[in-house]
Design a protein around this motif. Structure first.
Motif, short mmCIF file in Angstrom:
data_model
loop_
_atom_site.label_atom_id
_atom_site.label_comp_id
_atom_site.label_asym_id
_atom_site.label_seq_id
_atom_site.Cartn_x
_atom_site.Cartn_y
_atom_site.Cartn_z
N THR B 42 0.71 -0.85 0.22
CA THR B 42 -0.03 0.11 -0.22
C THR B 42 0.64 1.32 -0.04
N PHE B 43 1.52 1.32 1.10
CA PHE B 43 2.94 2.44 0.55
C PHE B 43 3.53 2.68 -0.14
N GLY B 44 4.65 1.09 -0.02
CA GLY B 44 5.92 1.28 -0.62
C GLY B 44 6.72 0.92 0.24
N TYR B 45 6.98 1.30 1.38
CA TYR B 45 7.59 0.86 2.35
C TYR B 45 6.77 1.05 4.07
N LEU B 46 7.72 0.53 4.91
CA LEU B 46 7.27 0.15 6.46
C LEU B 46 7.81 1.68 7.23
N ASP B 47 6.84 2.65 7.35
CA ASP B 47 7.14 3.79 8.35
C ASP B 47 6.87 3.46 9.88
N GLU B 48 7.45 4.45 10.59
CA GLU B 48 7.40 4.20 12.05
C GLU B 48 5.98 4.64 12.35
N ILE B 49 4.85 5.10 11.73
CA ILE B 49 3.81 5.20 11.61
C ILE B 49 2.97 4.16 11.71
N SER B 50 2.82 3.05 10.56
CA SER B 50 2.57 1.79 10.47
C SER B 50 2.90 0.46 10.85
N LEU B 51 4.55 1.41 11.48
CA LEU B 51 5.20 -0.16 12.38
C LEU B 51 3.97 0.04 13.86
N LYS B 52 4.16 1.58 14.28
CA LYS B 52 3.54 1.85 15.54
C LYS B 52 2.22 0.68 16.13
N PHE B 53 1.39 1.02 14.36
CA PHE B 53 -0.58 0.61 14.28
C PHE B 53 -0.68 -0.22 14.53
N VAL B 54 0.29 -1.02 13.37
CA VAL B 54 0.43 -2.86 13.48
C VAL B 54 0.25 -3.11 14.28
N ALA B 55 1.35 -2.50 15.24
CA ALA B 55 1.77 -2.71 16.71
C ALA B 55 0.86 -3.52 17.75
N LEU B 56 0.05 -1.96 17.85
CA LEU B 56 -0.23 -1.82 18.91
C LEU B 56 -1.83 -2.58 18.51
N THR B 57 -2.64 -2.22 16.74
CA THR B 57 -3.79 -3.77 16.62
C THR B 57 -3.88 -5.02 16.98
N LEU B 58 -2.15 -5.58 16.37
CA LEU B 58 -2.09 -6.82 16.58
C LEU B 58 -1.87 -7.61 18.04
N LYS B 59 -1.77 -6.23 18.55
CA LYS B 59 -0.88 -6.61 19.91
C LYS B 59 1.08 -7.38 19.79
N VAL B 60 1.01 -6.42 19.24
CA VAL B 60 2.43 -7.36 19.37
C VAL B 60 3.47 -6.08 19.79
N PRO B 61 4.37 -6.57 20.60
CA PRO B 61 5.44 -5.98 21.16
C PRO B 61 6.16 -4.93 19.85
N LEU B 62 6.39 -4.15 20.14
CA LEU B 62 6.61 -3.13 19.01
C LEU B 62 8.41 -3.84 18.78
N SER B 63 9.22 -3.72 19.77
CA SER B 63 10.37 -4.77 19.25
C SER B 63 10.16 -5.63 17.98
N SER B 64 9.15 -6.65 18.99
CA SER B 64 8.87 -7.84 17.58
C SER B 64 8.71 -7.34 16.30
N VAL B 65 7.53 -6.25 16.23
CA VAL B 65 7.86 -5.77 14.67
C VAL B 65 8.59 -5.17 14.37
N TYR B 66 9.34 -4.93 14.37
CA TYR B 66 10.59 -4.46 14.10
C TYR B 66 11.54 -5.38 14.17
N GLY B 67 12.26 -6.21 14.36
CA GLY B 67 12.56 -7.46 14.53
C GLY B 67 12.51 -8.26 13.45
N VAL B 68 10.79 -8.63 13.03
CA VAL B 68 10.79 -8.92 11.99
C VAL B 68 10.77 -7.91 10.89
N ALA B 69 10.31 -6.60 11.30
CA ALA B 69 10.33 -6.18 9.32
C ALA B 69 11.56 -5.71 8.77
N THR B 70 12.83 -6.40 10.29
CA THR B 70 14.22 -6.26 10.08
C THR B 70 14.90 -7.49 9.69
N PHE B 71 14.37 -8.87 9.78
CA PHE B 71 14.76 -10.14 9.78
C PHE B 71 14.18 -10.29 8.05
#
Lengths: 248, 165, 548
Positions: B42-71
Motif C-alpha cells: 500500500t505505502f511502498g515501505y514500512l514507516d514508524e507510524i505504520s509499524l506502531k499502528f500494526v503493533a498496537l492493533t495486533l498486540k505485538v510488542p514494538l520490538s518484535s515488529v521491528y525485529g520481524v520487519a528487519t529480519f
C-alpha cells in the motif's frame, strides 16, 4: 531428586551412573551431579534457545552433537561431556565470540566478573586466532540508570527472554539477521525513550557480559547466581532486590 | 469475540486496506507478516507510524515488529525510488555475469545495493534468485522480468528511467 | 458427491469454453512470459479469429514446457512436437501445423525424460480446474477416501518415495510419525519456499499444475488426520502465488477442498502464507516460526515438527515436489512407483538445468541415470565449444562435482558420497570460465547473508570463512589459510544449530577436494586459472596488491 508422578530414567554421564526424571534435560542432571558444562545462553527459569552451542555433548548412537540444555534425558543413554573433540570445538566457538565484536577486557566495566571471560579462562583459551571483525556500534546511555553497549553483546538473548517471560514488558528484541543482528528496544529507539521499559533492571542482571550495565557503579558479580545451592528459582529477581537493598 | 474499536492513524483511506487484512485474520498476532506485506504494497515501505499502528492493533510488542520487519529482506523501512531495478544474484545469473551488470549500474548511477539515486527516480536492489534461471541473466525493472539481458541494454533502459521527470 | 459428478461438473465447465479440435498450447510460465509468450498467444488468437477457424484450432495457455532457454515455446495437442523461439510472426505457420498431422519429437531433451510429477505441466491450463479433473485429477483423492488412513500411508511407504526438498527422508515414515500422534489437532504444510539459487522446480510446478499439489496435500491430510493446511510460498514467485490462490478457490467451489469432501466426514482447508525473503525459512522449524508471524529462526530438533510443530501441534511438512508425486502413486500403486529408479532412490526427480549449458530449463528424469546423460544428452552439452568443469547440485548446501564423476548415477547416496547433496534439484553447470574459488566465495557470501544469526558457528563462522576466501581471490591468501578453511569448515559443520549452518561449508569443502590446484594457483602463483579473479601486480616486485 525424585518427584512423584514422573518417570525416573537412569543413564550414564562421563562413565558415571546418574538418574533424572523424564522431563529433565541433560544439563540439569549434570549440574545436580557437579558435572560442569559451559554455557552462555542457558539460564535457569528462562526458555531454552540452544544458541550458544557451548553445551554441545556427544551422545552414543547419535552422529550429531546435541545441546545439553534442550536434550531430554532418556533411559540408558550414554553422554560424554568433555571429549578432546568437544574441548577443541568449545575453545574455537569462544574464539569466534571474541572475534565477532569488541571484547577488550581491560577497558570493560565487567572485567573480572564477565561470564565470557571466565569461560575463556576456565576452558584454556589462550588466544584468538580468527581475525577480529571490529564492527562499530554506538553506546546507548540514554536510560537514566542503565547503559547498553552492543560492542560487548554476544546475542545470547537472555535480556530478550527475561524481559518477555518474567517482566512481561518485551522491550527487547533482536533486529536484523546474521552478523548484523543486534539487540534493540522498541522500534530501535534510544532506550531512555522506550515506552514499554519498566526500568526493572532484570536485563542488566542476566547479561553475561558488559553489554548491559548499571551506571555510576561497578558491575555486580553475578556468578553466585549460577552456583548450585544458591537461590534456585528465578535468581535474578532476588538479585535485583539485593542490588536495591544495597542502594537504600 | 469482542468488537474492537480500531483507530486509524489518519483519514488516509489506505489505512482501511491495512485494517482489512488484519480483520481478515481476526487481528491475530500471527498475521504480522501478512499485514506488513499489505502495508508495503500500500505505502511502498514500512514507516514508524505504520509499524506502531500494526503493533498496537495486533498486540505485538514494538520490538518484535521491528525485529520481524528487519529480519526479512522483502521489507523496506525507507521509501523506494520511482523506478526499481532488481538484479538477480542467483547462481545461474551470477555465472552468466549479473554481478558485472550490477557493478556497471553502481558505477554509472553512483549507487550501492539497496539505495536510491539522488533524484529519487531509481532504486537498485538485488534478489537471491528469481527462479528465472532458464533465461539467465535476468533482471526485474518495475516488476517486469527481463531475461537474457546485456549490460548495454540494461543501462540504456535505466538511463531513461533515471532521467524521467 | 461421487467422482462421476465431479467429472460431469468439469465437462460442463469445459463445454462452456469454445475449444477447437486442435489445441495450440502456449507456455505461460514465468520464463516464457518474460520472453513475451503472451504476445504470441494474442497473435494466434487474432489470426484464428480472422480465419474464422475457432472450431478447428484454439489457443490454450499452459504451464512450463521445460526448455526455457528456447522460449517462447508452443506445442500442439498432446505435445509431441515443441516449437521453439516462436515469434508472433510465426502464428500462421503454427496454425498450419496444427491443422495437419502432428509430428513426433526427436529432440533428446524431450525423449530422454520421464514425466510423472510434470505429466500435466504444459498440458493443462493451470488456471482451470476442469482441465485438471479431466486428466484424472482428484480421482486419487476420491479413491483414497475409501481406504483407511493406514492403507494410504502403507502405499506411500511401499512406493519408497523420499523427501524431494533435499534431505531425502522417507515420506511414508514421516507420515506415519504424524499419524501416530493420536486424535488431536494437526496441520499439513507445503514448503514452497524454494530458496536455493538456481532452482525453479517448485515454481514451475505451482505455476503449471497447482491442483496436483493441492490434491497431494489433501491426501496427506487424510492420511495423517489433519484438517488444516498451509502453503508457504516465497514472495519472489508472484505468478505461482496468483495461480495457487485461484486454484484453492476453484477447488473449494468444486468441493474437493473444504468441508465434507466427496460427501465424507473428511474436511480440509488450505491457506496461503507468503514468505518475505529469507532463505532460512526453507528449514522446517524456521518456516513454522514464519507462519506464526515471527522472525524465521530455527530451533533445535528434536522435538521434530512431526510431534511438536505449528502452534505446538503435530505438523507434516513436505516439499512441493513430494506432494506432486502423491496423486500418481495412489492412482497407480506404490509398486508401480517403486519399479522406477534405483534400489534406494525410487521414482523420478525434477531438475532445473541452468548455467553454462545449451538447454537450460526444467527436466524430469528417472533416478539413477548418469550425470553425463543429463548434461550431454538432455542438456545438449556446453555452449560455445567450451570445456566442462563442474556441476553444482544442492545450492548453497551442496557441492561441485568434477568431470571424473560424470558417470555416477543421480541418486541420494551417490551425490552425497561425492560431497554434494541431491538438494531440491538445482543443477548448475560450470565451464572453464568459472573460477571454483570464486564459486565457493559466492556461496559463502550467500550463506553469511542468509544466516539467521541465532547460533555463533553459523553467524560468525560463515563470515570468517567468507573473509578467508575473499583474501584468496584477491591474491593475499596463504597456504595456512587453506588449513584454516578445513578447520573452520569442520567446526561450522558439526556445531551449527540448523541445516543451513551445518551444510554451509559444503561448497568450500567440495571445491577444495576437487579443485585444490585452483586454490594453490591463487595463493602461490597469484593467478586465477579461469581469469575471473583480478589481481593487481606491481610490475617490478611481482607482489600482488589488493584492489579495493
Amino acid at each position: 531428586m525424585v518427584t512423584t508422578g514422573k518417570k525416573v530414567k537412569t543413564f550414564i554421564i562421563d562413565g558415571k551412573d546418574v538418574s533424572g526424571t523424564e522431563d529433565q534435560t541433560v544439563i540439569e542432571v549434570c549440574r545436580e551431579n557437579n558435572i560442569e558444562i559451559p554455557t552462555l545462553c542457558h539460564l535457569e527459569g528462562l526458555a531454552e534457545v540452544g544458541a550458544c552451542r557451548l553445551c554441545l555433548v556427544e551422545i552414543k548412537g547419535s552422529n550429531k552433537l546435541l545441546p545439553a540444555c534442550v536434550t531430554k534425558v532418556h533411559e540408558g543413554m550414554e553422554v560424554i561431556t568433555a571429549s578432546e573433540g568437544l574441548k577443541k570445538y568449545r575453545i574455537k566457538i569462544l574464539e569466534l565470540f571474541f572475534s565477532e565484536r569488541n571484547h577488550i577486557c581491560s577497558v570493560c566495566v565487567s572485567n573480572g566478573i564477565c561470564e565470557l571471560q571466565n569461560l575463556a579462562q576456565r576452558l584454556g583459551m589462550t588466544h584468538v586466532h580468527y581475525p577480529y571483525l571490529f564492527p562499530k556500534f554506538d553506546v546507548d546511555a540514554s536510560h537514566e540508570r542503565f547503559v547498553l553497549d552492543n560492542n560487548r553483546c554476544i546475542l545470547c538473548t537472555r535480556c530478550v527472554r527475561v524481559c518477555d517471560e518474567i517482566e512481561g514488558a518485551h522491550t527487547w528484541d533482536i533486529m536484523g539477521r546474521g552478523i548484523e543482528s543486534m539487540v534493540i528496544t522498541d522500534l530501535n529507539k534510544p532506550w531512555g525513550e522506550s515506552e514499554s521499559c519498566t526500568s526493572c533492571g532484570k536485563c542488566v542482571a542476566v547479561c553475561p557480559t558488559g553489554a548491559l550495565v548499571e551506571k555510576y557503579k561497578n558491575a555486580v558479580d553475578k556468578s553466585f547466581m549460577y552456583k548450585k545451592d544458591k537461590l534456585k528459582f528465578l535468581p535474578y529477581l532476588t538479585t535485583m532486590r539485593e542490588v536495591k537493598n544495597e542502594q537504600s | 469475540m469482542l468488537i474492537k474499536k480500531i483507530i486509524l492513524p489518519s483519514d488516509d483511506n489506505r489505512w482501511k486496506l491495512i485494517n482489512a487484512t488484519m480483520k481478515r485474520h481476526g487481528y491475530q498476532p500471527n498475521s504480522l507478516i501478512e499485514t506488513l506485506h499489505t502495508v508495503q504494497e500500500t505505502f511502498g515501505y514500512l514507516d514508524e507510524i505504520s509499524l506502531k499502528f500494526v503493533a498496537l492493533t495486533l498486540k505485538v510488542p514494538l520490538s518484535s515488529v521491528y525485529g520481524v520487519a528487519t529480519f526479512y529482506n522483502f521489507f523496506n523501512l525507507k521509501p523506494q525510488g520511482k523506478h526499481t531495478c532488481v538484479v538477480c544474484l542467483g547462481t545461474a545469473c551470477y555465472i552468466k555475469g549479473t554481478n558485472v551488470i550490477a557493478e556497471e549500474i553502481k558505477k554509472e548511477f553512483k549507487l550501492s545495493m539497496g539505495k536510491t539515486t539522488e533524484s529519487g527516480n531509481l532504486s537498485l536492489l538485488s534478489a537471491r534468485c528469481l527462479g528465472a534461471c532458464g533465461i539467465a541473466p535476468a533482471i526485474v525493472i518495475d516488476g517486469e522480468v527481463h531475461g537474457n539481458v546485456s549490460v548495454e541494454k540494461t543501462l540504456e533502459v535505466l538511463r531513461r528511467h533515471e532521467n524521467d521527470n | 458427491m461421487i467422482i462421476e459428478e465431479l467429472i460431469e461438473y468439469a465437462q460442463k465447465l469445459h463445454l462452456r469454453e469454445k475449444t477447437g479440435k486442435h489445441e495450440v498450447k502456449v507456455c505461460s510460465a514465468a520464463g516464457c512470459l518474460s520472453l513475451k509468450s503472451e504476445a504470441v498467444a494474442d497473435e494466434l488468437r487474432k489470426k484464428i479469429a480472422e480465419l474464422g477457424i475457432e472450431e478447428e484450432v484454439s489457443v490454450k495457455p499452459v504451464g512450463c514446457l521445460g526448455l526455457c532457454s528456447k522460449g517462447p515455446l508452443v506445442t500442439i495437442d498432446s505435445g509431441n512436437r515443441v516449437y521453439q523461439n516462436v515469434k508472433p510472426e510465426d502464428a500462421n505457420l503454427i496454425i498450419e501445423k496444427a491443422k495437419t498431422d502432428p509430428q513426433s519429437e526427436t529432440d533428446k531433451f524431450f525423449t530422454r525424460q520421464q514425466k510423472i510429477v510434470l505429466e500435466n505441466s504444459g498440458q493443462v491450463d493451470p488456471e482451470k480446474i476442469h482441465d485438471y479433473i479431466l486428466r484424472d485429477g482428484y480421482k486419487a483423492l476420491h479413491d483414497v477416501l475409501e481406504m483407511t488412513p493406514q492403507e494410504v500411508i502403507d502405499e506411500v511407504t511401499i512406493s519408497g518415495l523420499r523427501g524431494r526438498g533435499g534431505a531425502g527422508y522417507p515420506t511414508g515414515l514421516k507420515w506415519n510419525t504424524v499419524a501416530k500422534t493420536g486424535n488431536i489437532k494437526k496441520y499439513v504444510i507445503c514448503n514452497a519456499d524454494e530458496g536455493d539459487p538456481g532452482a525453479f522446480m517448485d515454481r514451475s510446478l505451482l505455476e503449471g499444475d497447482p491442483h496436483r499439489v493441492l490434491e497431494g496435500m489433501a491426501i496427506a491430510a487424510y492420511a495423517v488426520g489433519a484438517d488444516e493446511g498451509y502453503v508457504y510460498c516465497r514472495a519472489e514467485y508472484p505468478l505461482a502465488i496468483k495461480r495457487l490462490k485461484n486454484a484453492v478457490k476453484q477447488a473449494e467451489r468444486a468441493g474437493v477442498l473444504g468441508k465434507n469432501i466427496f460427501g465424507t466426514t473428511f474436511s480440509f482447508t488450505v491457506d496461503l502464507r507468503i514468505g518475505a525473503g529469507a532463505f532460512v525459512c526453507g528449514e522446517e522449524t524456521a518456516l513454522i516460526a514464519s507462519i506464526e508471524g515471527k522472525r524465521g529462526q530455527p530451533r533445535p530438533r528434536p522435538p521434530y515438527p512431526a510431534e511438536v510443530g505449528l502452534w505446538g501441534s503435530p505438523t507434516l511438512i513436505n516439499n512441493v515436489e513430494t506432494y506432486g508425486n502423491i496423486a500418481p502413486i495412489l492412482r497407480n500403486g506404490g509398486e508401480w512407483y517403486a519399479a522406477i529408479g534405483t534400489e534406494k532412490s525410487k521414482g523420478t526427480k525434477v531438475f532445473a538445468l541452468a548455467g553454462k549449458i545449451v538447454n537450460t530449463g526444467l527436466i524430469e528424469i528417472p533416478m539413477g541415470i548418469s550425470l553425463r546423460e543429463v548434461i550431454y544428452d538432455i542438456g545438449g552439452g556446453i555452449p560455445d565449444g567450451k570445456k566442462f568443469k563442474a556441476v553444482q547440485t544442492g545450492g548453497p548446501s551442496g557441492g561441485c562435482i568434477p568431470e571424473q564423476f560424470l558417470d555416477k548415477p543421480v541418486d541420494y547416496e551417490s551425490l552425497s558420497e561425492l560431497g554434494s547433496i541431491m538438494g531440491s534439484g538445482g543443477m548448475i553447470i560450470m565451464d572453464e570460465t568459472s573460477c571454483m574459488v570464486d564459486v565457493a566465495k559466492y556461496f559463502l557470501d550467500f550463506t553469511k547473508d542468509e544466516s539467521c544469526g541465532k547460533c555463533v558457528p553459523c553467524r560468525v563462522g560463515t563470515v570468517q570463512l567468507y573473509n578467508i576466501l575473499d583474501r584468496i581471490t584477491k591474491g593475499t591468501g596463504t597456504m595456512e589459510d587453506l588449513d584454516e578453511l578445513d578447520d573452520l569448515c569442520d567446526l561450522v559443520k558439526n556445531t551449527s544449530l540448523c541445516g543451513l549452518g551445518q551444510a554451509a561449508p559444503n561448497p568450500v569443502l567440495s571445491t577444495i577436494q576437487y579443485f585444490r590446484d585452483e586454490y594453490i594457483a591463487h595463493i602461490v602463483d597469484k593467478k586465477c586459472p579461469a581469469g575471473v579473479c583480478k589481481f593487481h601486480t606491481h610490475a617490478e616486485t611481482g607482489k600482488s596488491e589488493v584492489i579495493i
